[in-house]
Write a protein that holds these residues in place. Structure first.
Motif, PDB file in Angstrom:
ATOM      1  N   ARG A   1       0.770  -1.215   0.081  1.00 38.78           N
ATOM      2  CA  ARG A   1       0.079  -0.137  -0.100  1.00 38.78           C
ATOM      3  C   ARG A   1       0.794   1.212  -0.018  1.00 38.78           C
ATOM      4  O   ARG A   1       1.869   1.391   0.590  1.00 38.78           O
ATOM      5  CB  ARG A   1      -0.938   0.008   1.351  1.00 38.78           C
TER       6      ARG A   1
ATOM      7  N   THR B   1      10.439  -3.127  13.008  1.00 33.97           N
ATOM      8  CA  THR B   1       9.614  -4.001  12.098  1.00 33.97           C
ATOM      9  C   THR B   1      10.110  -3.914  10.530  1.00 33.97           C
ATOM     10  O   THR B   1      10.674  -2.601  10.143  1.00 33.97           O
ATOM     11  CB  THR B   1       8.088  -3.641  11.793  1.00 33.97           C
TER      12      THR B   1
ATOM     13  N   GLY C   1       8.891  -5.335   7.606  1.00 40.70           N
ATOM     14  CA  GLY C   1       8.186  -5.976   6.549  1.00 40.70           C
ATOM     15  C   GLY C   1       8.240  -7.550   6.451  1.00 40.70           C
ATOM     16  O   GLY C   1       8.032  -8.181   7.487  1.00 40.70           O
TER      17      GLY C   1
ATOM     18  N   ALA D   1       9.365 -13.252   9.924  1.00 43.98           N
ATOM     19  CA  ALA D   1       7.992 -12.931   9.518  1.00 43.98           C
ATOM     20  C   ALA D   1       7.272 -14.350   9.421  1.00 43.98           C
ATOM     21  O   ALA D   1       7.862 -15.146   9.011  1.00 43.98           O
ATOM     22  CB  ALA D   1       7.777 -11.969   8.427  1.00 43.98           C
ATOM     23  N   ARG D   2       6.062 -14.345   9.668  1.00 44.13           N
ATOM     24  CA  ARG D   2       5.144 -15.395   8.975  1.00 44.13           C
ATOM     25  C   ARG D   2       5.199 -15.643   7.584  1.00 44.13           C
ATOM     26  O   ARG D   2       4.729 -14.405   6.998  1.00 44.13           O
ATOM     27  CB  ARG D   2       3.653 -15.485   9.699  1.00 44.13           C
TER      28      ARG D   2
ATOM     29  N   VAL E   1       3.049 -15.644   4.496  1.00 46.88           N
ATOM     30  CA  VAL E   1       1.764 -15.382   4.220  1.00 46.88           C
ATOM     31  C   VAL E   1       1.539 -14.614   2.980  1.00 46.88           C
ATOM     32  O   VAL E   1       2.486 -14.122   2.246  1.00 46.88           O
ATOM     33  CB  VAL E   1       1.402 -14.159   5.359  1.00 46.88           C
TER      34      VAL E   1
ATOM     35  N   VAL F   1       0.147 -12.148   0.828  1.00 47.26           N
ATOM     36  CA  VAL F   1      -0.490 -10.769   1.038  1.00 47.26           C
ATOM     37  C   VAL F   1      -1.595 -10.420  -0.001  1.00 47.26           C
ATOM     38  O   VAL F   1      -1.193 -10.321  -1.019  1.00 47.26           O
ATOM     39  CB  VAL F   1       0.843  -9.748   0.958  1.00 47.26           C
TER      40      VAL F   1
ATOM     41  N   PHE G   1       0.197  -5.370  14.026  1.00 45.75           N
ATOM     42  CA  PHE G   1       1.320  -5.862  14.969  1.00 45.75           C
ATOM     43  C   PHE G   1       1.466  -5.319  15.950  1.00 45.75           C
ATOM     44  O   PHE G   1       1.636  -5.719  17.015  1.00 45.75           O
ATOM     45  CB  PHE G   1       2.736  -5.405  14.111  1.00 45.75           C
TER      46      PHE G   1
ATOM     47  N   GLY H   1       3.682 -10.639  15.560  1.00 45.88           N
ATOM     48  CA  GLY H   1       3.806 -11.224  13.957  1.00 45.88           C
ATOM     49  C   GLY H   1       2.679 -11.952  13.598  1.00 45.88           C
ATOM     50  O   GLY H   1       2.116 -11.825  12.177  1.00 45.88           O
TER      51      GLY H   1
ATOM     52  N   ALA I   1      -0.134  -9.538  12.727  1.00 49.42           N
ATOM     53  CA  ALA I   1       0.133  -8.979  11.358  1.00 49.42           C
ATOM     54  C   ALA I   1      -0.394  -9.750  10.148  1.00 49.42           C
ATOM     55  O   ALA I   1      -1.053  -9.163   9.399  1.00 49.42           O
ATOM     56  CB  ALA I   1       1.444  -8.153  11.302  1.00 49.42           C
TER      57      ALA I   1
ATOM     58  N   LEU J   1      -2.557  -8.935   6.939  1.00 50.36           N
ATOM     59  CA  LEU J   1      -1.998  -8.981   5.546  1.00 50.36           C
ATOM     60  C   LEU J   1      -2.725 -10.069   4.570  1.00 50.36           C
ATOM     61  O   LEU J   1      -2.829  -9.596   3.722  1.00 50.36           O
ATOM     62  CB  LEU J   1      -0.506  -9.623   5.781  1.00 50.36           C
TER      63      LEU J   1
HETATM   64  N1  LIG Z   1       5.448  -9.292   3.213  1.00 51.95           N
HETATM   65  C1  LIG Z   1       4.902  -9.684   4.483  1.00 51.95           C
HETATM   66  N2  LIG Z   1       5.062 -11.111   4.904  1.00 51.95           N
HETATM   67  C2  LIG Z   1       4.935 -11.508   6.110  1.00 51.95           C
HETATM   68  N3  LIG Z   1       4.712 -10.676   7.096  1.00 51.95           N
HETATM   69  C3  LIG Z   1       4.838  -9.261   6.901  1.00 51.95           C
HETATM   70  C4  LIG Z   1       4.728  -8.598   5.603  1.00 51.95           C
HETATM   71  N4  LIG Z   1       4.532  -7.219   5.512  1.00 51.95           N
HETATM   72  C5  LIG Z   1       4.652  -6.821   6.868  1.00 51.95           C
HETATM   73  N5  LIG Z   1       4.579  -8.187   7.808  1.00 51.95           N
HETATM   74  C6  LIG Z   1       4.656  -7.925   9.096  1.00 51.95           C
HETATM   75  O1  LIG Z   1       4.074  -7.085   9.807  1.00 51.95           O
HETATM   76  C7  LIG Z   1       5.112  -6.455  10.578  1.00 51.95           C
HETATM   77  C8  LIG Z   1       4.893  -4.776  10.118  1.00 51.95           C
HETATM   78  O2  LIG Z   1       5.311  -4.638   8.905  1.00 51.95           O
HETATM   79  P1  LIG Z   1       6.023  -3.274   8.207  1.00 51.95           P
HETATM   80  O3  LIG Z   1       5.837  -3.513   6.852  1.00 51.95           O
HETATM   81  O4  LIG Z   1       7.596  -3.216   8.968  1.00 51.95           O
HETATM   82  O5  LIG Z   1       5.201  -2.221   8.696  1.00 51.95           O
HETATM   83  P2  LIG Z   1       4.682  -1.010   8.053  1.00 51.95           P
HETATM   84  O6  LIG Z   1       3.812  -1.476   7.092  1.00 51.95           O
HETATM   85  O7  LIG Z   1       3.620  -0.229   9.306  1.00 51.95           O
HETATM   86  O8  LIG Z   1       5.617   0.071   7.759  1.00 51.95           O
HETATM   87  C9  LIG Z   1       6.160  -7.074  10.175  1.00 51.95           C
HETATM   88  O9  LIG Z   1       6.968  -6.945  11.255  1.00 51.95           O
HETATM   89  C10 LIG Z   1       5.871  -8.559   9.685  1.00 51.95           C
HETATM   90  O10 LIG Z   1       5.609  -8.987  11.060  1.00 51.95           O
END
Ligand SMILES: Nc1ncnc2c1ncn2[C@@H]1O[C@H](COP(=O)(O)OP(=O)(O)O)[C@@H](O)[C@H]1O
Ligand SMILES: [Mg+2]
Length: 278
Positions: free
Chosen positions: A104, A197, A199, A216-217, A219, A221, A231, A253, A256, A260
């Motif tokens: 996003r 964090t 991503g 991260a798990r 997943v 998205v 999260f 995690g 989140a 996602l």
């Molecule tokens: N593509 C992804 N696959 C798996 N987990 C994700 C992914 N994107 C985000 N996450 C989870 O969500 C948490 C926060 O995402 P992040 O992208 O770091 O924050 P933000 O989107 O607020 O900048 C990560 O630490 C992870 O646990």
């Protein structure tokens, strides 16, 4: 069950679904998904409600049709909206571009972040602050004397954020020679943990003498909007339940991942059933 206050935005998100990855200079088609409830107050708050907590949100919205709709939608979900203030002016919408990979991009109008006029002062199990601007610091310092204060990293690293736990998205934190020392400067002596964090690379946490990483798990998205907010909700849920940091990060995690994998920034019904089973 804990008493939790969220000082965070309550937003009207207008979602445009793109058929391709977002790139500057392109010519992209979109599908208009209409408006939905968003912002940290809703995205973090709803998961915490489903986990059984009392959640009050402190935010500002305009005194207009959109503002009324936000207040009503939040209250219908079960959020305590008594600290939501309506200012004389337009609420405005955020544009959320969700691309073909689920990532996003947020477009929002510049607006001075301001505190609601009335804020709860009594001790709570957790105050979570996800609001930019200098104004929140004094309130946080007062609350930190008797309550667990968790805060999002202030964008640009500009404002003091007295808190015990700070959460930063690596994208916001940028390159820091020593993230812990930088966080300590903003958060003060009370800081116990900085959680960063990354991503799809997961998250890490720093304290004065520890450094923990969690992957991260895996997943698939659908929509990454609200992943960071969910999260934070999972982390707060873990911390108020007395979990140690590694276990709280696992929880975060998991929350989140549920967000996602659904086309909503508010945690999906699947988080609700996961919490029921728990
Ligand atoms: N593509 C992804 N696959 C798996 N987990 C994700 C992914 N994107 C985000 N996450 C989870 O969500 C948490 C926060 O995402 P992040 O992208 O770091 O924050 P933000 O989107 O607020 O900048 C990560 O630490 C992870 O646990
Ligand atoms: Mg992200």
């Amino acid at each position: 069950m804990a008493n939790i206050v969220l000082l965070a935005n309550l937003n009207c998100d207008h979602v445009l679904l793109l058929g391709e990855p977002l790139a500057a200079g392109g010519r992209l088609q979109y599908r208009d998904q209409g408006r939905r409830l968003g912002g940290g107050a809703a995205n973090t708050g709803v998961g915490l409600l489903w986990a059984g907590h009392n959640v009050a949100i402190a935010s500002r919205v305009g005194r207009d049709e959109t503002g009324d709709w936000l207040l009503q939608a939040a209250a219908e979900l079960g959020l305590d909206t008594r600290y939501v203030e309506q200012f004389d002016g337009e609420t405005g919408e955020l544009l959320i571009l969700v691309d073909s990979q689920g990532e996003r991009t947020i477009l929002r109008q510049a607006r001075r972040p301001a505190l609601p006029g009335r804020l709860p002062l009594e001790p709570v199990d957790c105050l979570y602050v996800n609001l930019d601007g200098a104004e929140a610091a004094g309130y946080m310092a007062d609350m930190a004397g008797h309550s667990l204060v968790v805060a999002q990293y202030p964008k640009g690293g500009r404002w003091p954020r007295p808190c015990r736990v700070m959460i930063a998205s690596a994208a916001d934190l940028g390159e820091q020679e020593c993230p812990w020392r930088h966080a300590r400067r903003l958060a003060g002596e009370r800081l116990e943990w900085l959680v960063v964090t990354h991503g799809e690379q997961g998250a890490e946490a720093f304290s004065a003498d520890r450094h923990i990483r969690v992957p991260a798990r895996p997943v698939s998205v659908v929509d990454a909007t609200g992943a960071g907010d969910a999260f934070a909700g999972g982390l707060i849920h873990g911390l108020v339940a007395g979990l140690d940091m590694p276990a709280a990060l696992e929880q975060a995690g998991q929350w989140a991942a549920y967000t996602l994998s659904s086309s909503s920034s508010i945690p999906s019904e699947r988080l609700k059933s996961y919490l029921r089973r728990g």
